[in-house]
Design a protein around this motif. Structure first.
Motif, PDB file in Angstrom:
ATOM      1  N   ARG B 103      69.253  -9.392 -82.482  1.00  0.00           N
ATOM      2  CA  ARG B 103      70.408 -10.199 -82.828  1.00  0.00           C
ATOM      3  C   ARG B 103      71.686  -9.411 -82.991  1.00  0.00           C
ATOM      4  O   ARG B 103      72.775  -9.966 -82.893  1.00  0.00           O
ATOM      5  CB  ARG B 103      70.122 -10.910 -84.151  1.00  0.00           C
ATOM      6  N   ILE B 106      74.507  -9.521 -80.325  1.00  0.00           N
ATOM      7  CA  ILE B 106      75.286 -10.759 -80.223  1.00  0.00           C
ATOM      8  C   ILE B 106      76.365 -10.793 -81.283  1.00  0.00           C
ATOM      9  O   ILE B 106      77.526 -11.117 -81.029  1.00  0.00           O
ATOM     10  CB  ILE B 106      74.340 -11.960 -80.353  1.00  0.00           C
ATOM     11  N   THR B 107      75.975 -10.456 -82.516  1.00  0.00           N
ATOM     12  CA  THR B 107      76.978 -10.432 -83.575  1.00  0.00           C
ATOM     13  C   THR B 107      78.053  -9.410 -83.284  1.00  0.00           C
ATOM     14  O   THR B 107      79.237  -9.666 -83.484  1.00  0.00           O
ATOM     15  CB  THR B 107      76.308 -10.106 -84.919  1.00  0.00           C
ATOM     16  N   GLN B 109      78.997  -8.397 -80.376  1.00  0.00           N
ATOM     17  CA  GLN B 109      79.854  -8.956 -79.333  1.00  0.00           C
ATOM     18  C   GLN B 109      80.937  -9.826 -79.938  1.00  0.00           C
ATOM     19  O   GLN B 109      82.134  -9.638 -79.711  1.00  0.00           O
ATOM     20  CB  GLN B 109      79.025  -9.860 -78.412  1.00  0.00           C
ATOM     21  N   ILE B 178      74.962 -19.324 -77.105  1.00  0.00           N
ATOM     22  CA  ILE B 178      75.907 -18.471 -76.405  1.00  0.00           C
ATOM     23  C   ILE B 178      75.719 -18.521 -74.913  1.00  0.00           C
ATOM     24  O   ILE B 178      76.477 -17.926 -74.171  1.00  0.00           O
ATOM     25  CB  ILE B 178      75.806 -17.007 -76.872  1.00  0.00           C
ATOM     26  N   SER B 179      74.721 -19.203 -74.454  1.00  0.00           N
ATOM     27  CA  SER B 179      74.566 -19.374 -73.009  1.00  0.00           C
ATOM     28  C   SER B 179      73.940 -20.724 -72.772  1.00  0.00           C
ATOM     29  O   SER B 179      73.264 -21.263 -73.628  1.00  0.00           O
ATOM     30  CB  SER B 179      73.654 -18.307 -72.411  1.00  0.00           C
ATOM     31  N   ARG B 195      78.973 -17.428 -70.333  1.00  0.00           N
ATOM     32  CA  ARG B 195      78.960 -16.794 -71.647  1.00  0.00           C
ATOM     33  C   ARG B 195      80.335 -16.873 -72.300  1.00  0.00           C
ATOM     34  O   ARG B 195      80.483 -17.215 -73.473  1.00  0.00           O
ATOM     35  CB  ARG B 195      78.495 -15.344 -71.486  1.00  0.00           C
ATOM     36  N   LEU B 199      81.673 -18.683 -75.738  1.00  0.00           N
ATOM     37  CA  LEU B 199      82.178 -17.888 -76.850  1.00  0.00           C
ATOM     38  C   LEU B 199      83.575 -18.278 -77.292  1.00  0.00           C
ATOM     39  O   LEU B 199      84.043 -17.807 -78.318  1.00  0.00           O
ATOM     40  CB  LEU B 199      82.187 -16.399 -76.479  1.00  0.00           C
ATOM     41  N   GLU B 276      78.355 -18.685 -87.133  1.00  0.00           N
ATOM     42  CA  GLU B 276      77.102 -18.693 -86.382  1.00  0.00           C
ATOM     43  C   GLU B 276      76.250 -19.890 -86.741  1.00  0.00           C
ATOM     44  O   GLU B 276      75.546 -20.438 -85.892  1.00  0.00           O
ATOM     45  CB  GLU B 276      76.335 -17.394 -86.644  1.00  0.00           C
ATOM     46  N   ILE B 281      74.677 -19.896 -83.091  1.00  0.00           N
ATOM     47  CA  ILE B 281      74.641 -18.677 -82.293  1.00  0.00           C
ATOM     48  C   ILE B 281      73.590 -17.755 -82.893  1.00  0.00           C
ATOM     49  O   ILE B 281      73.641 -17.460 -84.083  1.00  0.00           O
ATOM     50  CB  ILE B 281      76.014 -18.001 -82.324  1.00  0.00           C
ATOM     51  N   GLY B 283      72.775 -14.900 -83.973  1.00  0.00           N
ATOM     52  CA  GLY B 283      73.246 -13.565 -84.308  1.00  0.00           C
ATOM     53  C   GLY B 283      72.672 -13.113 -85.626  1.00  0.00           C
ATOM     54  O   GLY B 283      71.841 -13.774 -86.235  1.00  0.00           O
TER      55      GLY B 283
END
Lengths: 526, 334
Positions: B103, B106-107, B109, B178-179, B195, B199, B276, B281, B283
């Motif tokens: 995870r 992702i966070t 990102q 996220i996707s 993506r 976002l 999130e 999400i 994350g």
């Protein structure tokens, strides 16, 4: 004293001689007067201040603004009378008789003790019945009381004195007579109740409500009478504070001594089906309760009946938001008060004593900063129950670092100045120097930070309620309403209005903070 | 400056120890017996004698070293932190570090993109505001940024979803994950676009608050710098306004902005949790939130510790940067 003549060519006027015994010299402007003057020039900040004041007023007077209990009604409370009557008829009287019989049949000291309690119950019930009746019937009801008391007294006596009085059986028969007469004469459908004045909203207030209401009243009084205050009080803010806070404290303490009334009656329903006969009933301007759900009315948009609509349970949204302001405002204030105190303690110690005290405390501050505050709050609230007090304390415990750093910076700057040196030379103790000499000078940035802190505490509390970690008592919080709105997106009023409330409150506090910050800035022109 | 750097690095150690101590204390004093929780349902299921259950619990305690004295446990905890071995999750018995490694990217990102965008927009906005003070755009921007700063992020997210994410109004952006579901099948460019599209809303919600804050600080810092004497000198020397602003004033006003990074970092994980969970999400913030809800202590402790260390590194970096640009700094004059 003879004036020395000035040298020729100069044209100096003679210096006036001011006698020193003519009272104190005119008082100059204090630092805070200057700050206030500068603050007032910032119209936005002044408006925000009054906005926040209005919010507090709304929060304090919420029971009188939005509730489904009438503030006052004048009439006869049939339902209560009927209930009391039934209680006496089915409970109080028969139980007392049972107790007497038990004693007669040899029950022992246990039965005797119970007897006294049951007597007290019957006395209370009949007195309350009497209180609702006009004078004449009331007296007649009360005239039955002595019979009960005699019977109980008789049952407790033994031996010689007992034989002199009529026997217990006669007493019991007299009580039977009581029962018949009262049932006939004072039955609910036979008797006309007196029209009295009832104050349901007042009687349901808690001690805390009373405290804040009376404090507000005293503050207003103080402000109105500010010009005619006697000199010793007018000069000292401490005396004024005491005057404003002490009477409400006393009143609240007195109020909390009387038993709490759990008033869960549905007044509107009772007025509707005649349990209450009224000649006049004054409901608050928004006559809906916070838990009054009418499922047939759910998800209604703003209308003339529900000013900003209803939520998923048919509850009026405006009422819930007005009561929700209490939560937000109090959490904001108390949480910040907590962390200002902690921050001042840590900051003053670190800034004044320096050395290794400073090093350790700075490490402690750094450690606190490193922890993700929101996450920590969530974790702690998950371990304890999310009550209002816990939320306040947790926000307070995780937020003190900014204040501490601020105070530490101020103290590092101020502790090296001459007035501190002078105080130390005079032998003033360290604590006194800190709290009476240095801290008042370093207070201003603290106020700025506190104001911003209240704004962020309100945001944190709303976020917690939004995530479901908020308070779960009946009173809704703005974030909690937004949480309910998560499932019902399409009803825009449930999302927009609470969010607007949070937003405007936070903006107001931010503006106040900015106003104070600009007001204490020495570079701005006065 | 070297002494400052050295001292600063040395001071990290007590902080690390303090963090580990606090997390350890929280683990030890959290309600619920960890050993009992580990075995959890398997013991409750067995009707048998409590004697057997007690034995199992005792064995588990020995296995996890819970019966050793507290200093020894603390030492074990320290060692496990250093080796990043946080044990296994109570929920699904996977290694905690595995779950976090999944995870964390992702966070990161989300947060890095939003930090980058924050600074990208805040600095020019601040400069423009400062150089055109009192003009109409400046006033509008000040009010607008102030408003942005006061908006609760979860409210903004909810409103964005309400109006832009489907439902009764427009449907421009997707509102969860996220996707898209079929993201693996997309070509590289299409995957990136997908993506990015997912976002947009979360990054916006994370960014606008920091943007408002940093640009206001930038504006204030810039204003203060521009009033300095050396700027007056530069103008008097005949330098173009552009050179004055960008070559002289900007560098000096950037200094406090860099140190503000330290303030933003701890807020990142907190803001992440809310965003999130609203946008679903997967994350680290959501992992932490779910772990708190299900009393999954190892995960909660791991995330707290990792977040604390990341913030500490951020603090250190910003202090070092500050030392780089201001060689006169010393520890006593903090």
């Amino acid at each position: 004293m003879a004036a020395i003549p000035p040298p020729s060519g100069y044209d100096l006027p003679a210096a006036p001689i001011v006698p020193l015994t003519d009272g104190a010299p005119p008082k100059g402007e204090s630092y805070w007067d200057l700050v206030l003057r500068q603050y007032r020039r910032n119209h936005l900040a002044v408006a925000s201040f009054f906005f926040v004041l209005a919010l507090y007023a709304i929060a304090i007077t919420a029971p009188f603004l939005a509730d489904n209990r009438p503030i006052v009604f004048h009439g006869a409370y049939q339902g209560m009378y009927r209930e009391l009557f039934d209680e006496w008829r089915r409970g109080g009287h028969p139980e007392l008789v049972q107790g007497l019989e038990a004693v007669r049949d040899g029950g022992g000291s246990d039965a005797a003790a119970q007897l006294l309690r049951r007597l007290a119950t019957v006395e209370r019930q009949l007195t309350q019945l009497a209180s609702q009746l006009p004078a004449d019937p009331a007296d007649r009801v009360l005239s039955y009381l002595p019979k009960y008391q005699e019977a109980v007294q008789r049952s407790r006596l033994e031996g010689d004195t007992a034989s002199a009085l009529p026997s217990l059986d006669t007493q019991l028969q007299a009580l039977q007579q009581n029962f018949r007469e009262i049932s006939e004469q004072f039955a609910p459908n036979r008797v006309t109740l007196e029209q009295k004045l009832y104050w349901p909203a007042l009687t349901s207030l808690h001690a805390v409500d009373i405290f804040f209401l009376t404090t507000a009243v005293f503050l207003i009084l103080l402000w109105l009478l500010r010009r005619v205050l006697p000199a010793p009080i007018a000069g000292s803010w401490r005396a004024q504070l005491l005057l404003v806070v002490l009477p409400p404290l006393i009143l609240a303490a007195l109020w909390s001594r009387s038993p709490e009334v759990f008033d869960t009656l549905d007044y509107k329903q009772q007025l509707f089906n005649g349990e209450i006969e009224n000649t006049m009933a004054l409901f608050p301007p928004i006559p809906y309760g916070i838990n009054e759900d009418h499922l047939e009315d759910k998800f209604q948009g703003p209308s003339s009946r529900h000013r900003i609509g209803t939520d998923g349970n048919g509850r009026d949204l405006l009422t819930r938001m007005i009561w929700g302001s209490r939560i937000s405002l109090s959490v904001g204030f108390v949480a910040v008060a907590i962390y200002v105190v902690i921050g001042i303690l840590v900051g003053t110690l670190a800034g004044y004593f320096r050395g290794w005290v400073d090093l350790t405390l700075s490490r402690a501050i750094e450690i606190m900063i490193c922890f993700p505050a929101f996450f920590l709050i969530l974790a702690v609230l998950a371990f304890l129950q999310p009550s209002m007090w816990n939320i306040m304390v947790v926000i307070g415990i995780t937020g003190w670092t900014t204040e501490a750093r601020l105070v530490r910076g101020e103290f590092l700057r101020l502790a090296g100045q001459e007035f501190v040196l002078a105080a130390k030379g005079l032998g003033v103790s360290d604590w006194r120097i800190i709290f009476r000499h240095i801290l008042p000078n370093g207070l201003a940035p603290l106020l700025v930070s506190a104001s911003f802190g209240i704004a962020s505490a309100i945001l944190i509390e709303s976020a917690l309620s939004f995530l479901g970690f908020g308070i779960s008592i009946p009173i809704p919080s703005w974030g909690g309403i937004l949480n309910e709105a998560r499932e019902s997106f399409r009803y825009w009023w449930i999302t927009i209005f609470p969010g607007l409330a949070i937003f405007s409150t936070v903006t107001a506090y931010n503006l106040i903070g900015e106003g104070i910050r600009d007001a204490i800035d020495p570079r701005l022109k006065l | 400056m070297k002494t400052y750097l050295l001292k600063r690095l040395l001071l990290i150690i007590p902080t690390i120890l303090g963090i580990s101590l606090i997390t350890f204390a929280i683990i030890r004093f959290a309600p619920g017996d960890p050993a009992a929780m580990k075995i959890g349902s398997s013991v409750e299921g067995s009707i048998g004698d409590t004697q057997v259950a007690a034995e199992i619990i005792e064995k588990t305690r020995q296995q996890f070293g819970l019966d050793k004295p507290i200093p020894v446990q603390y030492w074990m905890w320290l060692r496990s932190i250093v080796t990043l071995n946080f044990g296994r999750s109570y929920k699904d018995n996977r290694l905690v570090m595995d779950k976090i490694w999944e995870r964390l990217p992702i966070t990161l990102q989300l947060n890095i993109i939003s930090l980058f965008l924050t600074y990208l927009f805040a600095i020019p906005l601040g400069i423009y505001s400062a150089t055109h003070q009192y003009s109409a755009p400046d006033k509008v921007m000040t009010v607008g940024l102030f408003v942005l700063y006061s908006l609760p992020s979860f409210w903004v997210a909810t409103i964005l979803i309400l109006f832009l994410g489907g439902g009764d109004y427009w449907h421009i952006f997707p509102i969860s994950g996220i996707s898209s579901l079929d993201a693996e099948h997309l070509a590289r460019w299409a995957w990136l676009k997908d993506r990015a599209w997912h976002l947009v809303l979360p990054v916006f919600c994370l960014t606008y608050g920091g943007l408002a804050y940093i640009s206001r600080q930038m504006r204030a810092g810039m204003l203060e710098t521009i009033r300095q004497d050396y700027i007056r000198t530069a103008r008097a020397k005949g330098l173009s306004e552009r050179a004055v602003v960008f070559k002289h004033a900007l560098r000096n006003s950037l200094i406090p902005i860099i140190t503000l990074l330290a303030d933003l970092l701890p807020a990142m994980l907190g803001g992440s949790v809310i965003i999130e969970s609203i946008f679903t999400i997967p994350g680290m913030g959501l992992l932490g939130f779910e772990a708190i809800l299900s009393r999954d202590y190892p995960v909660v402790m791991a995330i707290s510790t990792i977040a604390a260390f990341l913030t500490l590194i951020g603090l250190l970096l910003s202090d070092l940067c500050y030392a780089l640009v201001n060689p006169t700094i010393s520890l006593e004059a903090q």
